[in-house]
Scaffold this active site. Structure first.
Site, PDB file in Angstrom:
ATOM      1  N   ASN A   1       0.910  -1.318   0.024  1.00 12.63           N
ATOM      2  CA  ASN A   1      -0.096   0.052  -0.031  1.00 12.63           C
ATOM      3  C   ASN A   1       0.856   1.252   0.102  1.00 12.63           C
ATOM      4  O   ASN A   1       0.467   2.230  -0.579  1.00 12.63           O
ATOM      5  CB  ASN A   1      -0.955  -0.076   1.233  1.00 12.63           C
ATOM      6  CG  ASN A   1      -1.492   1.173   1.544  1.00 12.63           C
ATOM      7  OD1 ASN A   1      -2.400   1.860   1.077  1.00 12.63           O
ATOM      8  ND2 ASN A   1      -0.899   2.052   2.741  1.00 12.63           N
TER       9      ASN A   1
ATOM     10  N   SER B   1      -4.099   3.344  -8.468  1.00  9.21           N
ATOM     11  CA  SER B   1      -4.732   4.735  -8.644  1.00  9.21           C
ATOM     12  C   SER B   1      -5.523   5.013  -9.628  1.00  9.21           C
ATOM     13  O   SER B   1      -5.226   4.673 -10.788  1.00  9.21           O
ATOM     14  CB  SER B   1      -3.711   5.763  -8.320  1.00  9.21           C
ATOM     15  OG  SER B   1      -4.268   7.071  -8.200  1.00  9.21           O
TER      16      SER B   1
ATOM     17  N   TYR C   1       3.919   9.486 -11.517  1.00  9.28           N
ATOM     18  CA  TYR C   1       3.094   8.583 -10.654  1.00  9.28           C
ATOM     19  C   TYR C   1       2.213   7.801 -11.312  1.00  9.28           C
ATOM     20  O   TYR C   1       2.038   6.384 -11.205  1.00  9.28           O
ATOM     21  CB  TYR C   1       2.146   9.551  -9.664  1.00  9.28           C
ATOM     22  CG  TYR C   1       1.171   8.978  -8.884  1.00  9.28           C
ATOM     23  CD1 TYR C   1       1.745   8.507  -7.485  1.00  9.28           C
ATOM     24  CD2 TYR C   1       0.040   8.982  -9.345  1.00  9.28           C
ATOM     25  CE1 TYR C   1       0.863   7.949  -6.634  1.00  9.28           C
ATOM     26  CE2 TYR C   1      -0.791   8.345  -8.233  1.00  9.28           C
ATOM     27  CZ  TYR C   1      -0.332   7.844  -6.784  1.00  9.28           C
ATOM     28  OH  TYR C   1      -1.435   7.188  -6.132  1.00  9.28           O
TER      29      TYR C   1
ATOM     30  N   LYS D   1       1.923   3.500 -11.215  1.00 10.95           N
ATOM     31  CA  LYS D   1       0.854   2.743 -10.856  1.00 10.95           C
ATOM     32  C   LYS D   1       0.068   2.035 -11.888  1.00 10.95           C
ATOM     33  O   LYS D   1      -0.409   1.063 -11.429  1.00 10.95           O
ATOM     34  CB  LYS D   1      -0.268   3.993 -10.459  1.00 10.95           C
ATOM     35  CG  LYS D   1       0.253   4.729  -9.032  1.00 10.95           C
ATOM     36  CD  LYS D   1       0.269   3.794  -7.935  1.00 10.95           C
ATOM     37  CE  LYS D   1       0.232   4.318  -6.528  1.00 10.95           C
ATOM     38  NZ  LYS D   1       0.397   3.351  -5.272  1.00 10.95           N
TER      39      LYS D   1
ATOM     40  N   ILE E   1      -9.614   9.577  -1.855  1.00  9.31           N
ATOM     41  CA  ILE E   1      -9.603   9.297  -0.540  1.00  9.31           C
ATOM     42  C   ILE E   1      -9.185  10.378   0.446  1.00  9.31           C
ATOM     43  O   ILE E   1      -7.909  10.687   0.301  1.00  9.31           O
ATOM     44  CB  ILE E   1      -8.933   7.831  -0.270  1.00  9.31           C
ATOM     45  CG1 ILE E   1      -9.333   6.969  -1.287  1.00  9.31           C
ATOM     46  CG2 ILE E   1      -9.359   7.259   1.325  1.00  9.31           C
ATOM     47  CD1 ILE E   1     -10.838   6.333  -1.331  1.00  9.31           C
TER      48      ILE E   1
HETATM   49  P1  NAD Z   1      -0.511   8.418   2.993  1.00  6.93           P
HETATM   50  O1  NAD Z   1       0.532   9.267   2.698  1.00  6.93           O
HETATM   51  O2  NAD Z   1      -1.552   8.836   4.041  1.00  6.93           O
HETATM   52  O3  NAD Z   1       0.318   6.992   3.607  1.00  6.93           O
HETATM   53  C1  NAD Z   1       1.300   6.465   3.063  1.00  6.93           C
HETATM   54  C2  NAD Z   1       2.173   5.864   3.941  1.00  6.93           C
HETATM   55  O4  NAD Z   1       3.416   5.125   3.132  1.00  6.93           O
HETATM   56  C3  NAD Z   1       2.976   6.921   4.764  1.00  6.93           C
HETATM   57  O5  NAD Z   1       2.731   6.335   6.375  1.00  6.93           O
HETATM   58  C4  NAD Z   1       4.384   6.887   4.429  1.00  6.93           C
HETATM   59  O6  NAD Z   1       5.379   7.337   5.543  1.00  6.93           O
HETATM   60  C5  NAD Z   1       4.379   5.373   3.827  1.00  6.93           C
HETATM   61  N1  NAD Z   1       5.636   5.562   2.921  1.00  6.93           N
HETATM   62  C6  NAD Z   1       6.100   6.685   2.091  1.00  6.93           C
HETATM   63  N2  NAD Z   1       7.313   6.387   1.527  1.00  6.93           N
HETATM   64  C7  NAD Z   1       7.629   5.192   2.013  1.00  6.93           C
HETATM   65  C8  NAD Z   1       8.800   4.306   1.869  1.00  6.93           C
HETATM   66  N3  NAD Z   1       9.981   4.616   1.054  1.00  6.93           N
HETATM   67  N4  NAD Z   1       9.142   3.287   2.736  1.00  6.93           N
HETATM   68  C9  NAD Z   1       8.112   2.880   3.682  1.00  6.93           C
HETATM   69  N5  NAD Z   1       6.974   3.774   3.706  1.00  6.93           N
HETATM   70  C10 NAD Z   1       6.896   4.817   2.885  1.00  6.93           C
HETATM   71  O7  NAD Z   1      -1.085   7.918   1.864  1.00  6.93           O
HETATM   72  P2  NAD Z   1      -2.600   6.960   1.318  1.00  6.93           P
HETATM   73  O8  NAD Z   1      -3.398   8.354   0.702  1.00  6.93           O
HETATM   74  O9  NAD Z   1      -3.015   6.584   2.441  1.00  6.93           O
HETATM   75  O10 NAD Z   1      -2.243   6.281  -0.068  1.00  6.93           O
HETATM   76  C11 NAD Z   1      -2.106   4.845   0.244  1.00  6.93           C
HETATM   77  C12 NAD Z   1      -1.627   4.412  -1.113  1.00  6.93           C
HETATM   78  O11 NAD Z   1      -3.243   4.719  -1.882  1.00  6.93           O
HETATM   79  C13 NAD Z   1      -0.760   4.676  -1.881  1.00  6.93           C
HETATM   80  O12 NAD Z   1       0.006   4.060  -2.466  1.00  6.93           O
HETATM   81  C14 NAD Z   1      -1.355   5.839  -2.800  1.00  6.93           C
HETATM   82  O13 NAD Z   1      -0.618   6.144  -4.089  1.00  6.93           O
HETATM   83  C15 NAD Z   1      -2.668   5.144  -3.041  1.00  6.93           C
HETATM   84  N6  NAD Z   1      -3.929   6.213  -3.424  1.00  6.93           N
HETATM   85  C16 NAD Z   1      -4.270   6.913  -2.674  1.00  6.93           C
HETATM   86  C17 NAD Z   1      -5.344   7.768  -3.088  1.00  6.93           C
HETATM   87  C18 NAD Z   1      -6.154   8.775  -2.148  1.00  6.93           C
HETATM   88  O14 NAD Z   1      -6.772   9.579  -2.658  1.00  6.93           O
HETATM   89  N7  NAD Z   1      -5.664   8.848  -0.885  1.00  6.93           N
HETATM   90  C19 NAD Z   1      -5.836   7.644  -4.284  1.00  6.93           C
HETATM   91  C20 NAD Z   1      -5.231   6.680  -5.115  1.00  6.93           C
HETATM   92  C21 NAD Z   1      -4.269   5.896  -4.690  1.00  6.93           C
END
Ligand code: NAD
Length: 265
Positions: free
Chosen positions: A97, A148, A162, A166, A194
């Site tokens: 994730n 995503s 990105y 993805k 989200i």
């Molecule tokens: P977030 O930023 O809240 O959490 C991501 C977590 O990943 C963080 O805790 C961060 O510390 C950790 N992380 C980042 N780089 C890292 C590394 N090098 N090593 C270990 N951990 C690392 O993100 P989110 O919004 O919860 O997103 C989670 C996933 O969902 C991601 O892959 C994101 O691309 C995808 N996503 C999110 C959304 C959205 O709207 N939030 C939409 C589409 C996709």
């Protein structure tokens, strides 16, 4: 066979161990808490050690075992060390994730930036899956990757790198599902907007800096969103729980949007 099992048994993760990356915040944090509630022991991975500790405390309230690992997933050497540490208690479920949505104009992307984004968003998923398949190809297991909506319908500006990573995650998922489907179910969830800490921060920045272009994109995003609202991290976590559980015992190689209908409009 799972056909005659009651629903409570199908959804239960008791006796299973789940490794969740990016567990310190957002979707990963929500998934950690739901998986703990479903009875899974957890291996939680993130660079954010402080955040991990908070999630561990909450997850342990469900009476499961929770181990945390500070790992920078952009470094393969750290991924290898993580799996060495896990030897003998390899997870049954892997959730890739962790991801970063750093914005940068395509023409401004340099090699360092590109390498870092690809390392976190795509290469780490590749190596994590490889370790998992090596450990579980005979015993079986479940992989859930996270892509995503941006990979299918680029909407924001400044995310070419990105989007590239993805969509790679989707190809990787389907190829593994094809090759190891007899034992391992591999699926990819495709979140839409989200409301995580990361996304909230981006929205705030756009307003604070009065970034008219970003505010405009946000307006159009909302306008084509059938459900008319952003999702909550837990709404993605619950789909992950379904996919990880025996409720989804015949789901493999699927690409599952959790986007309030965004991609359908
Ligand atoms: P977030 O930023 O809240 O959490 C991501 C977590 O990943 C963080 O805790 C961060 O510390 C950790 N992380 C980042 N780089 C890292 C590394 N090098 N090593 C270990 N951990 C690392 O993100 P989110 O919004 O919860 O997103 C989670 C996933 O969902 C991601 O892959 C994101 O691309 C995808 N996503 C999110 C959304 C959205 O709207 N939030 C939409 C589409 C996709």
């Amino acid at each position: 066979m799972t056909a005659m099992k009651p629903i409570s048994e199908l959804i239960s993760l008791k006796g299973r161990r789940a490794l969740i990356t990016g567990a310190a915040s957002g979707i990963g944090r929500a998934a950690s808490l739901r998986f703990a509630e479903a009875g899974a022991d957890l291996e939680l991975v993130d660079v954010d050690e402080f955040g991990l500790k908070g999630v561990k405390e909450l997850a342990e309230e469900f009476g499961v075992e929770v181990n945390v690992h500070r790992v920078d997933l952009s470094r393969k050497v750290e991924i290898d060390l993580l799996w060495e540490a896990l030897r003998g208690r390899e997870p049954d479920i892997l959730i890739n994730n962790a991801g970063v949505y750093w914005f940068k104009e395509f023409t401004e992307v340099d090699e360092d930036f590109y390498e870092k984004v690809m390392a976190i968003n795509l290469h780490s998923v590749f190596w994590m899956c490889q370790h998992f398949v090596r450990a579980r190809k005979d015993r079986g297991g479940v992989i859930i990757n996270v892509s995503s909506i941006e990979a299918f319908l680029p909407f924001a500006r400044g995310l070419v790198h990105y989007d590239t990573a993805k969509l790679g995650v989707v190809a990787l998922t389907r190829a593994i599902a094809r090759e190891y489907g007899k034992k391992i179910r591999t699926n990819v969830v495709v979140p839409g907007g989200i409301e995580t800490e990361g996304v909230k921060k981006l929205k705030k920045e756009a307003i604070m800096k009065f970034n008219v272009e970003k505010m405009g994109i946000s307006f159009h995003f909302n306008a084509r969103l059938p459900m008319g609202r952003f999702g909550e991290p837990d709404e993605v976590a619950r789909v992950m729980l379904f996919l990880a559980s025996d409720l989804a015992s015949y789901v493999n190689g699927a690409v599952i949007p959790v986007d309030g209908g965004f991609l359908s409009t």
